[in-house]
Scaffold this motif. Structure first.
Motif, mmCIF file in Angstrom:
data_model
loop_
_atom_site.group_PDB
_atom_site.id
_atom_site.type_symbol
_atom_site.label_atom_id
_atom_site.label_comp_id
_atom_site.label_asym_id
_atom_site.label_seq_id
_atom_site.Cartn_x
_atom_site.Cartn_y
_atom_site.Cartn_z
ATOM 1 N N ASP A 166 0.680 -1.016 0.063
ATOM 2 C CA ASP A 166 0.160 0.517 0.269
ATOM 3 C C ASP A 166 0.506 1.127 -0.224
ATOM 4 O O ASP A 166 2.266 0.888 0.818
ATOM 5 N N GLY A 167 0.617 2.744 -0.127
ATOM 6 C CA GLY A 167 1.028 3.457 -0.425
ATOM 7 C C GLY A 167 0.920 4.696 -1.236
ATOM 8 O O GLY A 167 -0.273 4.187 -2.267
ATOM 9 N N MET A 168 1.404 5.627 -1.946
ATOM 10 C CA MET A 168 0.806 6.931 -2.489
ATOM 11 C C MET A 168 2.035 7.404 -4.062
ATOM 12 O O MET A 168 3.629 6.986 -3.291
ATOM 13 N N LEU A 169 1.477 7.819 -4.507
ATOM 14 C CA LEU A 169 2.382 8.311 -5.645
ATOM 15 C C LEU A 169 2.000 9.375 -6.312
ATOM 16 O O LEU A 169 1.077 9.264 -6.587
ATOM 17 N N LYS A 170 3.476 10.384 -5.983
ATOM 18 C CA LYS A 170 2.904 11.363 -6.881
ATOM 19 C C LYS A 170 2.157 11.366 -8.814
ATOM 20 O O LYS A 170 4.079 11.364 -8.631
ATOM 21 N N ILE A 171 2.085 11.808 -8.998
ATOM 22 C CA ILE A 171 1.576 12.156 -10.934
ATOM 23 C C ILE A 171 2.311 12.780 -11.330
ATOM 24 O O ILE A 171 1.226 14.440 -11.134
ATOM 25 N N VAL A 172 3.243 13.018 -11.908
ATOM 26 C CA VAL A 172 3.311 15.378 -12.836
ATOM 27 C C VAL A 172 3.096 14.765 -13.850
ATOM 28 O O VAL A 172 4.193 14.048 -14.620
ATOM 29 N N THR A 173 2.345 15.390 -14.688
ATOM 30 C CA THR A 173 2.613 15.737 -16.206
ATOM 31 C C THR A 173 3.154 17.117 -16.692
ATOM 32 O O THR A 173 3.672 17.133 -15.584
#
Length: 93
Positions: free
Chosen positions: A44-51
C-alpha cells in the motif's frame, strides 16, 4: 532528487517486466510509455504523478491491486511515502 531504480526481470519479444524500487521521495523522471502496461503495487502507498504541463495528482495504491494504462502516457512518478516503495511494471510489446 534521487532516482528510482528499475530492475528488468524479463525482457523478451512479447513482454518486459520491471521491478521499480523508490527510496522515499525518489522519482522516475519524466518519460513516455511506448507500450501498453500494467502496474502491480507490492505494498500500500501513494505515488505523485506529474504531467509535462505540471499537473499533479496523488494515486493511492493497494498491494496486489493492479491497474492498466495504454501506451503514450507521459509523466514523472514520485514516491509520496516516507518509506521505500516498489511496484512491478508489465509492458506488452
Amino acid at each position: 532528487m534521487e532516482k528510482a531504480t528499475p530492475t528488468v526481470q524479463v525482457n523478451n519479444e512479447r513482454t518486459r517486466i520491471t521491478r521499480w524500487q523508490f527510496p522515499a521521495g525518489a522519482e522516475t523522471g519524466m518519460h513516455v510509455h511506448e507500450y501498453d502496461y500494467c502496474v502491480v503495487p507490492m505494498s500500500d502507498g501513494m505515488l505523485k504523478i506529474v504531467t509535462p504541463d505540471g499537473v499533479e495528482n496523488v494515486a493511492t495504491l493497494k498491494a496486489g491491486e493492479s491497474y492498466f494504462r495504454q501506451a503514450g502516457v507521459h509523466h514523472n512518478v514520485i514516491n509520496a511515502n516516507d518509506l521505500d516503495y516498489s511496484f512491478v511494471e508489465i509492458e506488452f510489446k
